[in-house]
Scaffold this active site. Sequence first.
Site, mmCIF file in Angstrom:
data_model
loop_
_atom_site.group_PDB
_atom_site.id
_atom_site.type_symbol
_atom_site.label_atom_id
_atom_site.label_comp_id
_atom_site.label_asym_id
_atom_site.label_seq_id
_atom_site.Cartn_x
_atom_site.Cartn_y
_atom_site.Cartn_z
ATOM 1 N N HIS A 154 0.831 -1.209 0.000
ATOM 2 C CA HIS A 154 0.000 0.000 0.000
ATOM 3 C C HIS A 154 0.859 1.250 0.000
ATOM 4 C CE1 HIS A 154 0.858 0.842 4.244
ATOM 5 N NE2 HIS A 154 0.698 -0.456 4.467
ATOM 6 N N CYS A 170 3.102 -4.819 6.652
ATOM 7 C CA CYS A 170 2.840 -4.532 5.242
ATOM 8 C C CYS A 170 4.076 -3.969 4.545
ATOM 9 C CB CYS A 170 1.697 -3.532 5.120
ATOM 10 S SG CYS A 170 0.099 -4.190 5.643
#
Length: 194
Positions: A154, A170
């Site tokens: 992301h 992440c």
Amino acid sequence: MTDPKFSRRVFVAAAAATIGTRSVAQTEGSTEIESDISHSVQRNISSFRSLDWRPYFDTLRNGAILVDTQSRALHFWSEDQSVYKLFPTSVPLTADLTRLGKTEIVRRVIGPEWRPTPSMLERNPEWPDYIGPGPDNPLGTHALYLSWQYYRIHGTHDTRKIGRRSSNGCIGLYNEHIAELYGLTKVGTQVLLI
């Protein structure tokens, strides 16, 4: 004839003092709060180099993403090999937050919503339960959801994190880079984290 007020020694001493003062000012008065991200964080650009896809993937079917957590780089190859991209990333803070292996993109979202995982809330009970799309969202402008629960590639609005061990699991990219990668990928794009 030299002016005694401006000798070579005076110049060198003044330059050294100026350089020393600037380095102190950068660490003490810096707007970058590196210690909030990690106490011994270093950016790693020494291994930031292009790679061939063949040692990592059998095929480029649906395209391929390789995330190298050591060099903090994301590599993308298109299925027809016409596109190769290399982006700097943020990676997980610690080994226990890092998941390695093969996965794939299962969902793509522009303007993602964010909810902390149960383990994030356990570590940080003061965090909000939900943040909608926008500049305060930790997922930035775009998110690529992986087949592993809670793991994503992301964007981030906090650009200090890129090139560092700074995430809760992440892989983060600059918002302009995740927007570009979003446009190149699809559901089914293969992903390998090493």
